[in-house]
Write an enzyme that holds these catalytic residues in place. Structure first.
Site, mmCIF file in Angstrom:
data_model
loop_
_atom_site.group_PDB
_atom_site.id
_atom_site.type_symbol
_atom_site.label_atom_id
_atom_site.label_comp_id
_atom_site.label_asym_id
_atom_site.label_seq_id
_atom_site.Cartn_x
_atom_site.Cartn_y
_atom_site.Cartn_z
ATOM 1 N N TYR A 157 14.791 30.750 7.072
ATOM 2 C CA TYR A 157 13.567 31.443 7.487
ATOM 3 C C TYR A 157 13.517 31.576 9.001
ATOM 4 O O TYR A 157 13.769 30.615 9.733
ATOM 5 C CB TYR A 157 12.335 30.658 7.041
ATOM 6 C CG TYR A 157 12.050 30.736 5.557
ATOM 7 C CD1 TYR A 157 11.793 31.959 4.936
ATOM 8 C CD2 TYR A 157 12.013 29.586 4.786
ATOM 9 C CE1 TYR A 157 11.518 32.020 3.578
ATOM 10 C CE2 TYR A 157 11.730 29.639 3.428
ATOM 11 C CZ TYR A 157 11.480 30.866 2.821
ATOM 12 O OH TYR A 157 11.205 30.916 1.498
ATOM 13 N N MET A 195 10.855 24.569 1.435
ATOM 14 C CA MET A 195 10.046 23.711 0.582
ATOM 15 C C MET A 195 10.899 22.801 -0.315
ATOM 16 O O MET A 195 10.609 21.622 -0.481
ATOM 17 C CB MET A 195 9.117 24.560 -0.295
ATOM 18 C CG MET A 195 8.122 23.743 -1.082
ATOM 19 S SD MET A 195 7.040 24.761 -2.106
ATOM 20 C CE MET A 195 6.069 25.611 -0.879
ATOM 21 N N LYS A 204 0.842 -1.208 0.000
ATOM 22 C CA LYS A 204 0.000 0.000 0.000
ATOM 23 C C LYS A 204 0.878 1.259 0.000
ATOM 24 O O LYS A 204 2.078 1.195 0.324
ATOM 25 C CB LYS A 204 -0.899 -0.012 1.243
ATOM 26 C CG LYS A 204 -0.124 0.077 2.554
ATOM 27 C CD LYS A 204 -1.014 -0.195 3.763
ATOM 28 C CE LYS A 204 -0.205 -0.140 5.055
ATOM 29 N NZ LYS A 204 -0.975 -0.622 6.214
HETATM 30 C C1 LIG Z 1 -0.245 -1.602 6.936
HETATM 31 C C2 LIG Z 1 -0.831 -2.891 7.366
HETATM 32 C C3 LIG Z 1 -0.023 -4.012 7.612
HETATM 33 C C4 LIG Z 1 1.486 -3.954 7.608
HETATM 34 O O1 LIG Z 1 1.963 -3.423 8.812
HETATM 35 P P1 LIG Z 1 3.557 -3.396 9.095
HETATM 36 O O2 LIG Z 1 3.673 -2.928 10.483
HETATM 37 O O3 LIG Z 1 4.124 -2.423 8.110
HETATM 38 O O4 LIG Z 1 4.036 -4.778 8.853
HETATM 39 C C5 LIG Z 1 -0.639 -5.216 7.873
HETATM 40 N N1 LIG Z 1 -1.984 -5.316 7.919
HETATM 41 C C6 LIG Z 1 -2.791 -4.263 7.725
HETATM 42 C C7 LIG Z 1 -4.255 -4.440 7.803
HETATM 43 C C8 LIG Z 1 -2.248 -3.005 7.456
HETATM 44 O O5 LIG Z 1 -3.053 -1.952 7.272
#
Ligand SMILES: *Cc1c(COP(=O)(O)O)cnc(C)c1O
Length: 367
Positions: free
Chosen positions: A257, A304, A34
């Protein structure tokens, strides 16, 4: 084209991490890709994971799953953040498994009459996704129009292995498996473990683990679980940026800044060609870059597109030289763990937020 900054992704490290995690768990592995594979590149990492022995891919969004399918991923894909109103028909036609967390979503999927594959998500104590108040009502529904292939939940505190909440969640999960069995549903795949639980809680393995951060070679929490090396993992991302400029400045120079930093003696400053638009946290304090065997700390505020580092009273650095923002730490450079701590955050957020302006370079080879 020569870049001013790049994230170099070591595909061989990802492959080695997958293989290590499969050995540790002894069961099938779902590679969590993801959020653009935690900033490492969705398609490249997805295909590399498939080739390196991952049995499943997991994503949050349906569009992430569809992108993987259209780029040649053939292994099963689970998407778990797919709210009611989503295009469940497209999910089914791309052969994507959907996590179901509400009766509303279940009803939409059942209405397809196409026996879509679902994983029932249950809330075992994290109080985020998964069935909780609707559970009893859900158990009384008609499951004949879907294919229930999985039951899963997620740990809130797996990175604190001694916390009682882990045992409570595992017990609750086992009870919910039994609840479903009592209405005649026995999903073949049960999964509960994220990276931390995969590494530290063998009782929670069931028959699939979902590993994200560890697959990228990073520790879920170096304080409680140890660093990458101690866990047998190799960080896959090295972030590099060029010095846009090197200049000698006198004592008393106000930097950046708000003039929040003032040089205490004559020194060489380097202007690094990355900023908060690229995911360098503006809040960071106590990180910097690595050049010529030395750490050069950030001085003044992050802008930035650029930030300034103190290269010291003498340096060989020239405009156009590369610096390492973070890497695996083997040369003494800052790590994503260091950047996380220095930003009141965690390594997950550091790598995931590296922005789209930063090209990902795959080395030593692609997949
Ligand atoms: C992001 C996620 C994981 C992975 O978690 P890690 O700590 O990066 O291994 C596993 N299961 C679900 C449902 C997640 O959202």
């Amino acid at each position: 084209m020569e870049h001013r900054a790049e994230a170099r992704i070591d595909i061989a490290a990802i492959a080695a991490n997958i293989s290590h995690l499969k050995t540790v768990s002894g069961v099938d592995l779902l590679a969590v890709v993801k959020a653009d594979a935690y900033g490492h590149g969705l398609i490249e990492v997805g295909l590399a994971a498939q080739k390196s022995g991952a049995d499943w891919l997991g994503v949050a969004l349906l569009e992430e799953a569809i992108a993987l399918r259209t780029h040649g991923v053939r292994i099963p894909i689970l998407a778990w953040l797919v709210p009611p109103g989503s295009d469940f028909r497209a999910a089914h036609s791309h052969d994507i498994d959907i996590a179901v967390s509400s009766i509303a979503a279940f009803n939409e999927i059942s209405a397809l009459k196409s026996h879509a594959r679902i994983h029932v998500e249950v809330d075992t104590g994290m109080t985020r996704g998964g069935f909780l108040d609707e559970w009893q009502e859900f158990l009384n529904l008609d499951f004949s129009k879907v294919d229930v292939v999985g039951l899963f939940s997620h740990f809130a505190r797996a990175d604190e292995p001694d916390e009682k909440q882990n045992a409570d969640q595992l017990n609750r999960f086992t009870m919910m498996v039994a609840d479903l069995a009592a209405v005649g549903i026995n999903p073949p795949i049960k999964h509960l473990s994220n990276s931390a639980a995969t590494l530290k809680n063998p009782n929670a393995t069931f028959n699939l683990v979902r590993t994200g951060i560890a697959m990228y070679g990073l520790s879920p929490d170096i304080k409680t679980l140890g660093d990458s090396k101690s866990l047998g993992l190799k960080p896959a991302m090295q972030l590099r940026a060029k010095l846009h400029l090197v200049k000698r400045v006198p004592a008393g120079s106000k930097v950046g800044y708000g003039a929040t930093a003032v040089t205490s003696e004559q020194t060489y400053l380097g202007v690094v060609a990355m900023g908060y638009a690229d995911g360098i946290p503006r809040i960071v304090q106590g990180a910097g870059v690595f050049f010529d065997g030395k750490r050069a700390p950030i001085i003044g505020r992050v802008s930035m597109d650029q930030f300034v580092v103190d290269l010291g009273a003498s340096t060989t650095a020239l405009a156009g030289d590369w610096t390492i923002v973070f890497g695996d730490g083997s040369q003494g450079e800052y790590t994503a763990d260091d950047w996380g701590a220095a930003s009141l955050s965690i390594n997950y957020e550091i790598v995931t937020r590296i922005g789209p302006r930063v090209p990902r370079i795959y080395a030593p080879h692609l997949y």
